[in-house]
Design a protein around this motif. Sequence first.
Motif, mmCIF file in Angstrom:
data_model
loop_
_atom_site.group_PDB
_atom_site.id
_atom_site.type_symbol
_atom_site.label_atom_id
_atom_site.label_comp_id
_atom_site.label_asym_id
_atom_site.label_seq_id
_atom_site.Cartn_x
_atom_site.Cartn_y
_atom_site.Cartn_z
ATOM 1 N N THR A 47 0.816 -1.209 0.000
ATOM 2 C CA THR A 47 0.000 0.000 0.000
ATOM 3 C C THR A 47 0.850 1.260 0.000
ATOM 4 O O THR A 47 0.372 2.308 -0.379
ATOM 5 N N LYS A 48 2.100 1.184 0.426
ATOM 6 C CA LYS A 48 2.978 2.351 0.391
ATOM 7 C C LYS A 48 3.716 2.353 -0.935
ATOM 8 O O LYS A 48 4.318 1.358 -1.312
ATOM 9 N N SER A 90 -13.518 -2.056 -3.759
ATOM 10 C CA SER A 90 -13.706 -2.554 -5.125
ATOM 11 C C SER A 90 -12.969 -1.685 -6.140
ATOM 12 O O SER A 90 -12.378 -2.198 -7.088
ATOM 13 N N ARG A 91 -12.935 -0.373 -5.925
ATOM 14 C CA ARG A 91 -12.216 0.513 -6.841
ATOM 15 C C ARG A 91 -10.728 0.179 -6.844
ATOM 16 O O ARG A 91 -10.112 0.034 -7.905
ATOM 17 N N VAL A 92 -10.162 0.013 -5.675
ATOM 18 C CA VAL A 92 -8.729 -0.260 -5.577
ATOM 19 C C VAL A 92 -8.389 -1.635 -6.123
ATOM 20 O O VAL A 92 -7.484 -1.793 -6.939
ATOM 21 N N TRP A 93 -9.149 -2.667 -5.707
ATOM 22 C CA TRP A 93 -8.782 -4.025 -6.099
ATOM 23 C C TRP A 93 -9.106 -4.332 -7.553
ATOM 24 O O TRP A 93 -8.360 -5.044 -8.218
ATOM 25 N N LYS A 148 -8.904 11.700 -10.049
ATOM 26 C CA LYS A 148 -8.926 11.653 -8.591
ATOM 27 C C LYS A 148 -10.374 11.546 -8.133
ATOM 28 O O LYS A 148 -11.049 12.535 -7.891
ATOM 29 N N VAL A 149 -10.871 10.318 -8.041
ATOM 30 C CA VAL A 149 -12.275 10.078 -7.735
ATOM 31 C C VAL A 149 -12.401 9.567 -6.312
ATOM 32 O O VAL A 149 -11.750 8.600 -5.930
ATOM 33 N N GLU A 150 -13.225 10.208 -5.546
ATOM 34 C CA GLU A 150 -13.543 9.778 -4.190
ATOM 35 C C GLU A 150 -15.004 9.333 -4.153
ATOM 36 O O GLU A 150 -15.768 9.577 -5.082
ATOM 37 N N PHE A 151 -15.387 8.687 -3.074
ATOM 38 C CA PHE A 151 -16.752 8.190 -2.912
ATOM 39 C C PHE A 151 -17.759 9.333 -2.989
ATOM 40 O O PHE A 151 -18.798 9.230 -3.634
#
Length: 188
Positions: free
Chosen positions: A59-60, A106-109, A76-79
Amino acid sequence: MDTVKKGDDPGEVEIYLGDSSDPEESEDEEEPQTLWRAQPSVDEEEDIHTSTLVEISDTKPLINSRDPRGINACLKVEFEDVIAEPPSVRSGDRVWIWSNALFEVSRVWIYRIVTVLLAIPMSVISGLLFAVLNCFHIWTVRPCIHCVLIGTRWLQSFWSIVLHVTVVPLMTSAGKGCGGLGIHLSKE
């Protein structure tokens, strides 16, 4: 004030553990915030990429800035940018929290899975495309441009002579004629 200090190493972090009911504290002073994670010192910043936590954690980032020119600043999309409830209708707090968590996970994975599947083939295709374009430009386009420039050197010289014979004297005389004009403004 209760504090815990780990070792005598200057790189260690002091964490404030006191509570607000301490009689020593005055009401005018601001309460210190609990430090959960200290910022690395200047010496530690140089070695941040070699620490074992960075090598183990996925993650880093190992590269601090992966988009230094801001090419993908629009992604740069946030919830809260995608899903927002107006004040008139609201779901339950648990639904909102779980929705937010599932969105982020789900967005990250899904991004990670898709990049694993597509990043290497797209890198190879992009590298191949840029190599072909560079080769084409270096070995075909530039030599053709130089051949045309060499072949038309006489035309460039002729055009330069025509401009110096016709246009330059005309513009010089027009400039000298207009240079003698003056405008005087007066209030009446």
